[in-house]
Design a protein around this motif. Structure first.
Motif, PDB file in Angstrom:
ATOM      1  N   VAL A   1      95.021  57.746  49.743  1.00  0.00           N
ATOM      2  CA  VAL A   1      96.460  57.775  50.006  1.00  0.00           C
ATOM      3  C   VAL A   1      96.730  58.756  51.140  1.00  0.00           C
ATOM      4  N   THR A   2      97.274  58.250  52.237  1.00  0.00           N
ATOM      5  CA  THR A   2      97.558  59.075  53.415  1.00  0.00           C
ATOM      6  C   THR A   2      99.040  59.363  53.591  1.00  0.00           C
ATOM      7  N   ASN A   3      99.910  58.595  52.937  1.00  0.00           N
ATOM      8  CA  ASN A   3     101.347  58.828  53.031  1.00  0.00           C
ATOM      9  C   ASN A   3     101.685  60.146  52.343  1.00  0.00           C
ATOM     10  N   ALA A   4     102.307  61.083  53.062  1.00  0.00           N
ATOM     11  CA  ALA A   4     102.619  62.403  52.510  1.00  0.00           C
ATOM     12  C   ALA A   4     103.545  62.316  51.309  1.00  0.00           C
ATOM     13  N   SER A   5     104.324  61.253  51.197  1.00  0.00           N
ATOM     14  CA  SER A   5     105.237  61.071  50.073  1.00  0.00           C
ATOM     15  C   SER A   5     104.606  60.297  48.920  1.00  0.00           C
TER      16      SER A   5
ATOM     17  N   ALA B   1     102.016  56.874  47.559  1.00  0.00           N
ATOM     18  CA  ALA B   1     101.963  55.436  47.767  1.00  0.00           C
ATOM     19  C   ALA B   1     102.683  54.730  46.626  1.00  0.00           C
ATOM     20  N   SER B   2     103.770  54.030  46.938  1.00  0.00           N
ATOM     21  CA  SER B   2     104.504  53.275  45.921  1.00  0.00           C
ATOM     22  C   SER B   2     103.626  52.178  45.340  1.00  0.00           C
TER      23      SER B   2
ATOM     24  N   SER C   1      99.853  61.742  47.058  1.00  0.00           N
ATOM     25  CA  SER C   1      99.251  61.882  48.375  1.00  0.00           C
ATOM     26  C   SER C   1      97.895  62.579  48.267  1.00  0.00           C
TER      27      SER C   1
ATOM     28  N   SER D   1     100.453  49.381  49.157  1.00  0.00           N
ATOM     29  CA  SER D   1     100.541  48.798  50.487  1.00  0.00           C
ATOM     30  C   SER D   1      99.515  49.443  51.419  1.00  0.00           C
TER      31      SER D   1
ATOM     32  N   SER E   1      99.904  50.127  54.344  1.00  0.00           N
ATOM     33  CA  SER E   1     100.563  51.081  55.242  1.00  0.00           C
ATOM     34  C   SER E   1     100.572  52.497  54.684  1.00  0.00           C
ATOM     35  N   ASP E   2     100.279  52.651  53.378  1.00  0.00           N
ATOM     36  CA  ASP E   2     100.307  53.968  52.748  1.00  0.00           C
ATOM     37  C   ASP E   2      98.926  54.567  52.537  1.00  0.00           C
TER      38      ASP E   2
ATOM     39  N   SER F   1      94.379  54.602  53.597  1.00  0.00           N
ATOM     40  CA  SER F   1      93.314  54.385  54.569  1.00  0.00           C
ATOM     41  C   SER F   1      92.048  54.024  53.803  1.00  0.00           C
TER      42      SER F   1
END
Length: 262
Positions: A43-47, A49-50, A68, A95, A97-98, A100
């Protein structure tokens, strides 16, 4: 909803072995396809991953999220109208997008050594482009981060966004590598109490206290020079490695690779 496939936080993520994506595809609807897969995502999204659930109409967001900088095993990949999702639990998807598929860099602050002679190319990223710069062999470099690529190889950041392949790196200062002849002996049989941590060598070549890493038939022996037998004394290219008598008899005489460590 409980997540069942949690793997590790970013602090332990370098221990994970990535598994390649493969196998069969199943059609769910005209706009959605799912593919069996296996591997690890990060998980790369700082908020965070939904999480999403697969529905008859596609996907719908659910009231949960992954933290994250966490790592998760995946079972399937889903393509919904061109958007990619990965399954981390039973009908729980994230997703693309969230996340890597590459492990994140781990911060470091230590010295390491280039363990080969000659020059080693530096790259702008792991498996990236050659920067035109070359690091000298058998030198010390300071490393600021490590990163594991998709094939499981470790790379090290040596500063200024320059990376070196970990196969050329060591935490040991290898001053010299050479090929020698070696035999083995049991100091206990000879009435000595020096134990099995030593090696007899020609002291004019390797003074007492020299740390040698000896590789023979796939086995590695870390030894410190503490003695010189009559044979080693008269043969500078001969070592006599301390080990229990049963192992010494099996060892016999053979050529070995010797690294002199600083």
């Amino acid at each position: 909803m409980k997540i069942k496939k949690f793997v590790a936080s970013v602090f332990t993520v370098t221990t994970l072995a990535l598994i390649g994506i493969s196998t069969q595809t199943q059609n769910v609807s005209a706009a959605t396809t799912t593919t069996s897969t296996s591997g690890t995502i990060y998980v790369t999204n700082a908020s965070g991953a939904s999480l999403y659930a697969q529905t008859q109409d596609g996907v719908a967001r659910i009231a949960s999220a992954l933290g994250s900088k966490t790592a998760w095993r995946i079972d399937k990949t889903m393509n919904f109208n061109g958007a990619i999702y990965y399954e981390v639990g039973s009908n729980e998807w994230v997703s693309a997008s969230d996340i890597s598929t590459e492990a994140p860099a781990v911060s470091l602050d230590k010295d390491m050594y280039i363990n080969v002679a000659g020059g080693v190319n530096l790259y702008d990223a792991p498996n990236g482009n050659f920067t035109g710069n070359v690091a000298s062999g058998h030198t010390m470099v300071h490393v600021y981060a490590s990163k594991t690529d998709a094939t499981g190889n470790t790379w090290y950041d040596v500063g200024r966004s320059q990376w070196i392949n970990g196969k050329y790196m060591s935490t040991d200062n290898v001053k010299q590598t050479l090929t020698m002849s070696a035999t083995a002996y049991d100091p206990v049989v000879l009435g000595s109490n020096m134990g099995y941590s030593g090696v007899a060598a020609n002291l004019s070549k390797f003074p007492r206290g020299t740390h040698l890493r000896i590789t023979a038939n796939g086995k590695t022996y870390d030894r410190v020079v503490n003695d010189t037998g009559l044979f080693a004394y008269s043969n500078p290219n001969q070592l006599d490695i301390a080990m229990p008598n049963s192992q010494a008899l099996q060892f016999g005489r053979q050529n070995v690779t010797v690294q002199v460590l600083g």
